[in-house]
Design a protein around this motif. Structure first.
Motif, PDB file in Angstrom:
ATOM      1  N   TRP A  60      51.920  24.692  18.764  1.00  0.00           N
ATOM      2  CA  TRP A  60      52.579  26.001  18.854  1.00  0.00           C
ATOM      3  C   TRP A  60      51.555  27.081  19.184  1.00  0.00           C
ATOM      4  O   TRP A  60      51.771  27.929  20.073  1.00  0.00           O
ATOM      5  N   GLN A  61      50.429  27.059  18.487  1.00  0.00           N
ATOM      6  CA  GLN A  61      49.430  28.102  18.669  1.00  0.00           C
ATOM      7  C   GLN A  61      48.814  28.064  20.059  1.00  0.00           C
ATOM      8  O   GLN A  61      48.571  29.111  20.667  1.00  0.00           O
ATOM      9  N   ARG A  62      48.545  26.861  20.581  1.00  0.00           N
ATOM     10  CA  ARG A  62      47.965  26.748  21.932  1.00  0.00           C
ATOM     11  C   ARG A  62      48.899  27.331  22.978  1.00  0.00           C
ATOM     12  O   ARG A  62      48.462  28.065  23.879  1.00  0.00           O
ATOM     13  N   GLN A  63      50.185  27.026  22.876  1.00  0.00           N
ATOM     14  CA  GLN A  63      51.135  27.495  23.881  1.00  0.00           C
ATOM     15  C   GLN A  63      51.385  29.000  23.762  1.00  0.00           C
ATOM     16  O   GLN A  63      51.450  29.714  24.773  1.00  0.00           O
ATOM     17  N   LEU A  64      51.519  29.477  22.542  1.00  0.00           N
ATOM     18  CA  LEU A  64      51.733  30.915  22.350  1.00  0.00           C
ATOM     19  C   LEU A  64      50.503  31.713  22.775  1.00  0.00           C
ATOM     20  O   LEU A  64      50.628  32.789  23.376  1.00  0.00           O
ATOM     21  N   ALA A  65      49.314  31.184  22.490  1.00  0.00           N
ATOM     22  CA  ALA A  65      48.084  31.890  22.864  1.00  0.00           C
ATOM     23  C   ALA A  65      47.964  32.023  24.374  1.00  0.00           C
ATOM     24  O   ALA A  65      47.759  33.127  24.911  1.00  0.00           O
ATOM     25  N   ALA A  66      48.087  30.912  25.090  1.00  0.00           N
ATOM     26  CA  ALA A  66      47.869  30.928  26.536  1.00  0.00           C
ATOM     27  C   ALA A  66      49.017  31.564  27.307  1.00  0.00           C
ATOM     28  O   ALA A  66      48.797  32.263  28.300  1.00  0.00           O
ATOM     29  N   ASN A  67      50.248  31.333  26.851  1.00  0.00           N
ATOM     30  CA  ASN A  67      51.424  31.755  27.621  1.00  0.00           C
ATOM     31  C   ASN A  67      51.948  33.134  27.268  1.00  0.00           C
ATOM     32  O   ASN A  67      52.687  33.734  28.048  1.00  0.00           O
ATOM     33  N   LEU A  68      51.580  33.652  26.097  1.00  0.00           N
ATOM     34  CA  LEU A  68      52.131  34.932  25.655  1.00  0.00           C
ATOM     35  C   LEU A  68      51.060  35.924  25.195  1.00  0.00           C
ATOM     36  O   LEU A  68      50.977  37.035  25.716  1.00  0.00           O
ATOM     37  N   VAL A  69      50.258  35.526  24.226  1.00  0.00           N
ATOM     38  CA  VAL A  69      49.284  36.467  23.668  1.00  0.00           C
ATOM     39  C   VAL A  69      48.220  36.829  24.704  1.00  0.00           C
ATOM     40  O   VAL A  69      47.849  38.004  24.844  1.00  0.00           O
ATOM     41  N   ALA A  70      47.739  35.852  25.465  1.00  0.00           N
ATOM     42  CA  ALA A  70      46.728  36.144  26.486  1.00  0.00           C
ATOM     43  C   ALA A  70      47.255  37.078  27.579  1.00  0.00           C
ATOM     44  O   ALA A  70      46.567  38.049  27.933  1.00  0.00           O
ATOM     45  N   PRO A  71      48.443  36.851  28.131  1.00  0.00           N
ATOM     46  CA  PRO A  71      48.961  37.832  29.092  1.00  0.00           C
ATOM     47  C   PRO A  71      49.120  39.229  28.502  1.00  0.00           C
ATOM     48  O   PRO A  71      48.863  40.234  29.180  1.00  0.00           O
ATOM     49  N   ALA A  72      49.531  39.310  27.231  1.00  0.00           N
ATOM     50  CA  ALA A  72      49.665  40.618  26.591  1.00  0.00           C
ATOM     51  C   ALA A  72      48.308  41.307  26.470  1.00  0.00           C
ATOM     52  O   ALA A  72      48.162  42.498  26.779  1.00  0.00           O
ATOM     53  N   GLU A  73      47.304  40.566  26.040  1.00  0.00           N
ATOM     54  CA  GLU A  73      45.971  41.141  25.870  1.00  0.00           C
ATOM     55  C   GLU A  73      45.333  41.484  27.213  1.00  0.00           C
ATOM     56  O   GLU A  73      44.718  42.549  27.376  1.00  0.00           O
ATOM     57  N   LEU A  74      45.489  40.616  28.187  1.00  0.00           N
ATOM     58  CA  LEU A  74      44.949  40.883  29.522  1.00  0.00           C
ATOM     59  C   LEU A  74      45.595  42.132  30.117  1.00  0.00           C
ATOM     60  O   LEU A  74      44.918  42.976  30.721  1.00  0.00           O
ATOM     61  N   THR A  75      46.890  42.254  29.918  1.00  0.00           N
ATOM     62  CA  THR A  75      47.594  43.448  30.397  1.00  0.00           C
ATOM     63  C   THR A  75      47.064  44.693  29.701  1.00  0.00           C
ATOM     64  O   THR A  75      46.808  45.724  30.351  1.00  0.00           O
ATOM     65  N   ARG A  76      46.899  44.628  28.391  1.00  0.00           N
ATOM     66  CA  ARG A  76      46.374  45.782  27.656  1.00  0.00           C
ATOM     67  C   ARG A  76      45.024  46.220  28.201  1.00  0.00           C
ATOM     68  O   ARG A  76      44.774  47.428  28.397  1.00  0.00           O
ATOM     69  N   LEU A  77      44.165  45.252  28.470  1.00  0.00           N
ATOM     70  CA  LEU A  77      42.820  45.563  28.934  1.00  0.00           C
ATOM     71  C   LEU A  77      42.803  46.154  30.344  1.00  0.00           C
ATOM     72  O   LEU A  77      41.901  46.922  30.681  1.00  0.00           O
ATOM     73  N   LEU A  78      43.796  45.805  31.156  1.00  0.00           N
ATOM     74  CA  LEU A  78      43.789  46.205  32.564  1.00  0.00           C
ATOM     75  C   LEU A  78      44.789  47.308  32.904  1.00  0.00           C
ATOM     76  O   LEU A  78      44.858  47.732  34.061  1.00  0.00           O
ATOM     77  N   LEU A  79      45.544  47.767  31.929  1.00  0.00           N
ATOM     78  CA  LEU A  79      46.531  48.817  32.206  1.00  0.00           C
ATOM     79  C   LEU A  79      45.916  50.090  32.808  1.00  0.00           C
ATOM     80  O   LEU A  79      46.518  50.691  33.708  1.00  0.00           O
ATOM     81  N   PRO A  80      44.751  50.537  32.370  1.00  0.00           N
ATOM     82  CA  PRO A  80      44.181  51.744  32.997  1.00  0.00           C
ATOM     83  C   PRO A  80      43.992  51.590  34.510  1.00  0.00           C
ATOM     84  O   PRO A  80      44.292  52.520  35.277  1.00  0.00           O
ATOM     85  N   GLN A  81      43.526  50.426  34.939  1.00  0.00           N
ATOM     86  CA  GLN A  81      43.330  50.188  36.371  1.00  0.00           C
ATOM     87  C   GLN A  81      44.661  50.103  37.113  1.00  0.00           C
ATOM     88  O   GLN A  81      44.773  50.531  38.268  1.00  0.00           O
ATOM     89  N   LEU A  82      45.663  49.528  36.464  1.00  0.00           N
ATOM     90  CA  LEU A  82      46.993  49.441  37.072  1.00  0.00           C
ATOM     91  C   LEU A  82      47.643  50.815  37.169  1.00  0.00           C
ATOM     92  O   LEU A  82      48.278  51.151  38.178  1.00  0.00           O
TER      93      LEU A  82
END
Length: 229
Positions: free
Chosen positions: A97-119
């Motif tokens: 559960w943790q592997r799938q939630l981390a890669a498929n959901l939490v990582a996209p959320a965190e990556l988006t947070r980090l890159l929102l200023p550039q977007l």
């Protein structure tokens, strides 16, 4: 010419999208899980930039980006990478559960947070390559489907939050697509894999580019793609 960051560019749908954008002389930033993979991607797409960050450990992405130099502006972030582990709810362990939630959901959320200023600066576009499982869950697909249902919620919330900043958000829901991930899924299911039965990754890439290339007076929110044979 736009500037695009892509996850999952090494194979399947991600590679198809990267090839198409590379052929258009767009500026590519490709996320790799480690330095070795970054080297492979740089060789595969000459002239592309690479960033190293492992989606399996989203809590470390901020630190990783802090030691690199991401682009100053981004016309799009394309979340295409993902993992899948099938199993009955009664048998799927916590780590799965943790592997799938981390890669498929939490990582996209965190990556988006980090890159929102550039977007926001570029009034860019977020594309989440989801799955048919993000709309309908079937037996043995609970972990993966839950992560993809969550990804839909993330995209829907972002769309409302970022509309005033000019950032567009699109979710694409492909059916079964002929990728290495699909071959692995068939192996988990104990089924014979025949790539000719499923969607060509290039067809999914076409739908993603259609969303990206749409004039600014319109936005594709949700787009389902199903096998036509």
């Amino acid at each position: 010419m736009g500037t695009h960051l892509i996850t999952g560019a090494g194979s399947g749908i991600g590679a198809a999208v990267a090839r198409r954008l590379h052929a258009r002389d767009e500026e590519l930033w490709l996320l790799a899980r480690d330095a070795g993979r970054a080297k492979e991607l740089a060789a595969q797409f000459p002239g592309a930039h690479t960033l190293v960050g492992d989606l399996a450990t989203p809590e470390k992405l901020s630190w990783a980006f802090g030691h690199q130099s991401p682009p100053d502006r981004l016309d799009s972030v394309l979340h295409i990478a993902g993992v899948i582990e099938l199993g009955l709810v009664g048998e799927l362990d916590v780590k799965s559960w943790q592997r799938q939630l981390a890669a498929n959901l939490v990582a996209p959320a965190e990556l988006t947070r980090l890159l929102l200023p550039q977007l926001r600066l570029a009034k860019g576009h977020l594309v989440f390559v989801n799955s048919g499982a993000g709309l309908h869950a079937h037996a043995q697909w609970a972990g993966y489907a839950a992560s993809k249902h969550g990804l839909k919620a993330l995209a829907d919330a972002l769309r409302e939050e970022e509309h005033g900043n000019g950032v567009r958000v699109t979710s694409v829901y492909p059916g079964r697509t002929a990728t290495p991930m699909q071959a692995s899924t068939h192996q988990q299911e104990g089924k014979e894999y025949d790539a000719s039965r499923w969607i060509d990754p290039e067809s999914v890439a076409t739908t993603i580019l259609t969303a990206l290339d749409l004039p600014r007076d319109a936005e594709i929110n949700d787009l389902s793609v199903r096998p036509g044979r």
